[in-house]
Design a protein around this motif. Sequence first.
Motif, PDB file in Angstrom:
ATOM      1  N   LEU A   1     -29.873  29.339  12.447  1.00 22.60           N
ATOM      2  CA  LEU A   1     -29.503  28.148  13.208  1.00 22.60           C
ATOM      3  C   LEU A   1     -29.522  28.371  14.720  1.00 22.60           C
ATOM      4  CD1 LEU A   1     -26.533  26.762  11.064  1.00 22.60           C
ATOM      5  CD2 LEU A   1     -28.981  26.280  10.860  1.00 22.60           C
TER       6      LEU A   1
ATOM      7  N   ALA B   1     -26.884  22.248   7.086  1.00 24.47           N
ATOM      8  CA  ALA B   1     -27.464  22.030   8.417  1.00 24.47           C
ATOM      9  C   ALA B   1     -28.622  21.045   8.452  1.00 24.47           C
ATOM     10  CB  ALA B   1     -27.877  23.369   9.023  1.00 24.47           C
ATOM     11  N   PRO B   2     -29.651  21.173   7.611  1.00 27.55           N
ATOM     12  CA  PRO B   2     -30.771  20.221   7.719  1.00 27.55           C
ATOM     13  C   PRO B   2     -30.354  18.773   7.476  1.00 27.55           C
ATOM     14  CG  PRO B   2     -31.434  22.165   6.489  1.00 27.55           C
ATOM     15  CD  PRO B   2     -29.949  22.238   6.635  1.00 27.55           C
TER      16      PRO B   2
ATOM     17  N   LYS C   1     -28.458  17.662  10.661  1.00 27.93           N
ATOM     18  CA  LYS C   1     -29.366  17.598  11.806  1.00 27.93           C
ATOM     19  C   LYS C   1     -30.232  16.349  11.760  1.00 27.93           C
ATOM     20  CE  LYS C   1     -32.989  20.250  14.150  1.00 27.93           C
ATOM     21  NZ  LYS C   1     -33.797  21.509  14.118  1.00 27.93           N
ATOM     22  N   ASN C   2     -30.611  15.929  10.569  1.00 26.35           N
ATOM     23  CA  ASN C   2     -31.500  14.774  10.406  1.00 26.35           C
ATOM     24  C   ASN C   2     -30.762  13.480  10.061  1.00 26.35           C
ATOM     25  OD1 ASN C   2     -34.540  15.802  10.428  1.00 26.35           O
ATOM     26  ND2 ASN C   2     -33.279  17.393   9.472  1.00 26.35           N
TER      27      ASN C   2
ATOM     28  N   HIS D   1     -22.415  21.698  16.284  1.00 29.32           N
ATOM     29  CA  HIS D   1     -23.546  22.016  17.159  1.00 29.32           C
ATOM     30  C   HIS D   1     -24.850  21.506  16.542  1.00 29.32           C
ATOM     31  CE1 HIS D   1     -21.647  24.171  20.361  1.00 29.32           C
ATOM     32  NE2 HIS D   1     -21.129  25.097  19.571  1.00 29.32           N
ATOM     33  N   VAL D   2     -25.003  21.694  15.258  1.00 31.21           N
ATOM     34  CA  VAL D   2     -26.232  21.259  14.573  1.00 31.21           C
ATOM     35  C   VAL D   2     -26.336  19.739  14.577  1.00 31.21           C
ATOM     36  CG1 VAL D   2     -27.342  21.122  12.316  1.00 31.21           C
ATOM     37  CG2 VAL D   2     -26.446  23.306  13.126  1.00 31.21           C
ATOM     38  N   ALA D   3     -25.231  19.057  14.299  1.00 37.26           N
ATOM     39  CA  ALA D   3     -25.242  17.597  14.181  1.00 37.26           C
ATOM     40  C   ALA D   3     -25.272  16.896  15.535  1.00 37.26           C
ATOM     41  CB  ALA D   3     -24.019  17.136  13.390  1.00 37.26           C
ATOM     42  N   GLY D   4     -24.827  17.584  16.587  1.00 38.78           N
ATOM     43  CA  GLY D   4     -24.743  16.943  17.891  1.00 38.78           C
ATOM     44  C   GLY D   4     -23.572  16.000  18.007  1.00 38.78           C
TER      45      GLY D   4
ATOM     46  N   GLN E   1     -37.377  22.500   7.723  1.00 41.13           N
ATOM     47  CA  GLN E   1     -36.541  23.339   8.582  1.00 41.13           C
ATOM     48  C   GLN E   1     -36.562  24.795   8.153  1.00 41.13           C
ATOM     49  OE1 GLN E   1     -32.833  21.771   9.896  1.00 41.13           O
ATOM     50  NE2 GLN E   1     -31.895  23.763  10.246  1.00 41.13           N
TER      51      GLN E   1
END
Length: 345
Positions: free
Chosen positions: A133, A159-160, A163-164, A220-223, A265
Amino acid sequence: MTVKAGVVGATGYAGAELVRLLAGHPQAELAAISSVSFTGQKLSEVYPAYYHICDKECGTQEEVVEQSDVIFAALPHGLSQEMAKTCYDAGKVFIDLGADFRLESEDDYKTWYGGEYVHKELHDMAVYALPELFRENIRGKKLIANPGCYTTAVPLALAPALKNGLIEPEGIIADCKSGVTGAGRKPTQNTHYPELNEGFSAYKVASHRHTPEMEQSLSHVAGQPVHLTFVPHLLPVNRGILATCYAKLCCDASLEEIWRVYEAQYQNEPFIRLLPEGRVADIKNVRYSNYCDISLHMDPRTHTFIAISAIDNMVKGAAGQAIQNMNLAFGLEETTGLLLTPPAF
């Protein structure tokens, strides 16, 4: 290039696993080891399996720092900060397998670990090192916070999707199981064989100190902020982490579409094995390896996405990941010394 590696806390489970993996690393040399409990004794006297493989005597922490290019600290939380300062001042790479540098917020560290940041400037320099990551943050760094077992398995599983924008960032449930080595080598009541054998129970329900670390990575991954409910369980086995993660879908994507997002990813990640539809991640298939197996599932009745990950808590969840981070820090091929095939049975 040969990296001289030292292990502080070599007689604990994570430290001993570091020694095992470093013994097979073609570009690393085990330079020195230390242990408070077994100073002056050979490691092979503590772990007979290492006879004629590692007969080094356990020395002092000072000797480890002096003789090594990289120092792995396999210590309980609260014991790494001063050593990190010593290593930093000496220009050495310091990889902490404990929790002292994992959390960005000192308030979180105070709340969950009851400690304070002794050298705040070091915490600003430290990098949280989950390679799949945050790889680009790790290369060439000298102060590395190595994630733990649950905090590797859960973020990699989710995470994927986060993130998406496929799942909601709230209401996530991480239902996890760990082998007993995750509790460390020092015996306790609940890890005593008669207490553990034939049993299976939850512990630290919704109060485990790995919770903020998982939320930190996933945010952090998701924002955006991510919150989850984490319930760990203790399995009567030596090794393994199985993380079953539940989240509400926020779109009408099919499981096949979600699988393609994960494939996009993770397709170039050497240690992530995304399992085909119909297969379920199992801890027995990753034993003694640095692999993370992930399987994806869906409950269409409740619009719930289910991601299951399996790792060996002593390798990908501790020592193997630390060596993966050492490889990145020294510019070595990331997989060096870690392409270990899990036993088939």
